[in-house]
Design a protein around this motif. Structure first.
Motif, mmCIF file in Angstrom:
data_model
loop_
_atom_site.group_PDB
_atom_site.id
_atom_site.type_symbol
_atom_site.label_atom_id
_atom_site.label_comp_id
_atom_site.label_asym_id
_atom_site.label_seq_id
_atom_site.Cartn_x
_atom_site.Cartn_y
_atom_site.Cartn_z
ATOM 1 N N LEU A 17 0.816 -1.217 0.000
ATOM 2 C CA LEU A 17 0.000 0.000 0.000
ATOM 3 C C LEU A 17 0.855 1.276 0.000
ATOM 4 O O LEU A 17 0.627 2.173 -0.812
ATOM 5 C CB LEU A 17 -0.923 0.018 1.222
ATOM 6 C CG LEU A 17 -2.233 -0.759 1.085
ATOM 7 C CD1 LEU A 17 -2.976 -0.788 2.416
ATOM 8 C CD2 LEU A 17 -3.127 -0.131 0.018
ATOM 9 N N THR A 18 1.847 1.348 0.913
ATOM 10 C CA THR A 18 2.650 2.582 0.984
ATOM 11 C C THR A 18 3.584 2.705 -0.222
ATOM 12 O O THR A 18 4.166 3.757 -0.446
ATOM 13 C CB THR A 18 3.462 2.680 2.300
ATOM 14 O OG1 THR A 18 4.208 1.479 2.511
ATOM 15 C CG2 THR A 18 2.546 2.904 3.485
ATOM 16 N N ALA A 21 1.020 3.524 -3.351
ATOM 17 C CA ALA A 21 0.449 4.844 -3.058
ATOM 18 C C ALA A 21 1.073 5.932 -3.920
ATOM 19 O O ALA A 21 0.392 6.888 -4.304
ATOM 20 C CB ALA A 21 0.644 5.190 -1.584
ATOM 21 N N SER A 68 9.742 -3.333 0.359
ATOM 22 C CA SER A 68 8.845 -2.202 0.118
ATOM 23 C C SER A 68 9.604 -0.885 0.110
ATOM 24 O O SER A 68 9.309 0.005 -0.692
ATOM 25 C CB SER A 68 7.720 -2.175 1.145
ATOM 26 O OG SER A 68 8.244 -2.043 2.441
ATOM 27 N N LEU B 45 -4.144 6.173 -0.009
ATOM 28 C CA LEU B 45 -3.481 4.860 0.026
ATOM 29 C C LEU B 45 -2.334 4.849 1.037
ATOM 30 O O LEU B 45 -2.158 3.892 1.793
ATOM 31 C CB LEU B 45 -2.929 4.493 -1.360
ATOM 32 C CG LEU B 45 -3.947 4.120 -2.432
ATOM 33 C CD1 LEU B 45 -3.270 4.017 -3.801
ATOM 34 C CD2 LEU B 45 -4.630 2.801 -2.089
ATOM 35 N N GLY B 49 -1.967 2.627 4.348
ATOM 36 C CA GLY B 49 -0.740 1.825 4.441
ATOM 37 C C GLY B 49 0.021 2.032 5.735
ATOM 38 O O GLY B 49 0.413 1.062 6.381
#
Lengths: 91, 91
Positions: A17-18, A21, A68, B45, B49
């Motif tokens: 998600l991050t 984003a 990530s 998002l 997150g």
């Protein structure tokens, strides 16, 4: 090796998600060719920060943190690059 | 309890950077009253997150991950709020 554990799965989801984003910001900036409202300082500090998060992930052997932050670093660098190319004002 | 370890210190430094990184964006947006170039989708998002990153930090007992993501969540929410208040276009 017990990968992915349930914690790793949660971390991978959070990391996904991050990371994704920043794709809408990249698409938006690429389309509009304008990044005046985007803070240069924010993405410089954020880029350095995620690089160090990656090292931290390496130290604590947390694979989601490493992966990530590596991808987020690349995306943040792209935003900085577009900001430099498109921007008329700086911050 | 052995806090902070050298890994915790590195994580706290990384967390401090990726957290304070959003302050220039907040100041810039507050001053300019304009957030048109800032992607709404990105910060929504990103906010979700970092909330999940915080839960992940709780699960693996990584204090820097919990603290930094909690503060980053608050700052990202502020940017979203200003985007909603100031923005003329949406993305």
């Amino acid at each position: 090796m017990n990968f992915p554990s349930s914690e790793d799965s949660l971390g991978l989801f959070a990391g996904a998600l991050t990371t994704i984003a920043f794709l809408p910001q990249i698409f938006k900036t690429y389309r509009s060719k304008s990044a005046d409202d985007v803070s240069f300082s924010t993405f410089i500090l954020f880029g350095i920060g995620v690089a160090i998060w990656g090292i931290y992930g390496w130290e604590i052997h947390a694979i989601p943190v490493i992966i990530s932050n590596l991808i987020t670093f690349i995306l943040a660098s792209l935003i900085i690059l577009m900001k430099v190319i498109f921007s008329k004002s700086s911050d």
